[in-house]
Design a protein around this motif. Sequence first.
Motif: not given
Length: 376
Positions: A158-166
């Motif tokens: 999204s314009n403000q969230y990054v998906l990554t590994a915990a």
Amino acid sequence: MLLFHIRTQFPILNKKKSKIKSDTCTDKRTKEHGTCIIINECPKVIEDLRKNIFPTTCGFQGTDVLVCCPKLKEKTVRKPGQISDEMCKIYSQYVWSKELSPTLLAGAEDIARNECPFDRLELVVGGAPASRKEFPHMVQLGYGRNPIVWGCGGSLISNQYVLTAAHCTYDRSLGEVLYARMGVTDLDDPENLQQYRISEAIPHPSYRVPNNYHDIALLKLEKSAQLNSWVRPACLYKSVKSPWSKAIASGWGKTSFGGSDSSILLRVVLELYNQTYCTKVYRQESRTSKLPEGIKDDLMICAGHSKDLKDTCSGDSGGPLQVYYSGGEKNMSCMYDIIGVTSFGKGCGFGVNIPGVYTRVANYLKWIEDTVWPIE
């Protein structure tokens, strides 16, 4: 005391004009529709009275005051994948750039140019440098200060969230993840670079160190990214079962075990392996606290090479395992569906038929959507 206040604030209404219990009504202050009920039966009115906010009255039932109690709003229900599908279509507009029409004629429309830099490639197993703008959702994560050490990867969703590994939210030597940068393919060419501080790291609530399950997290940027053809969120694949036999991994990680990080974004096409085979590969790890229940197919995807020593590596952790967008809509050929997040493996290119393990995004879709696009 509340009853005294309501009686003194509002005079007794003429019985002909008064409403009775269960009649419909409209709150004069908020214009919301409601139902006439006894004051003590309406928590919202009692809460408002404590703030000296007086309700609209309907009259009296005996000695009980009737008030216009607003109807409870029905909680919005949405299916997992619904909001991310909608946002994916919105983000796809950034595949196109608009230029002012060269003509001065009144009403002339702007010129739309497709900024997709590539045609969908045949998924031939192997690795190569990525093209400019090929993965505009790619993010690199930074730790420490003076200097910043760039480590894990991630995907802008999204314009403000990054998906990554915990496991990328914290480094034992460098501490918490602090920065995210995006908009570049070649790190030595930072012309379109965007860099942001991370204001919040949100590991999945079920993630527990040293366990490898639920290795997925969201990072909130301090400011919204400026979306364009260089920086554009990816889509999220919503089905746990997928028809793919191959997928694409990307990152700036090490090109060999013990080697140095790549300054150019690399992509590699990987083959997907079934759970039975992957469980055999990781049989030894299943005897430890890292993987006590073995490979869980609903939570994990296994991907690697049957012929070449191609793999994700250190520095690729948290980055995406992706496929070309499969929704079928027009003008979305340049979009990707993220199906997995790089989690763990047996080293870089440890051997042929030794797949790495990726967190299966579809299993966590509701948690992702409720965090990134909460229901208000």
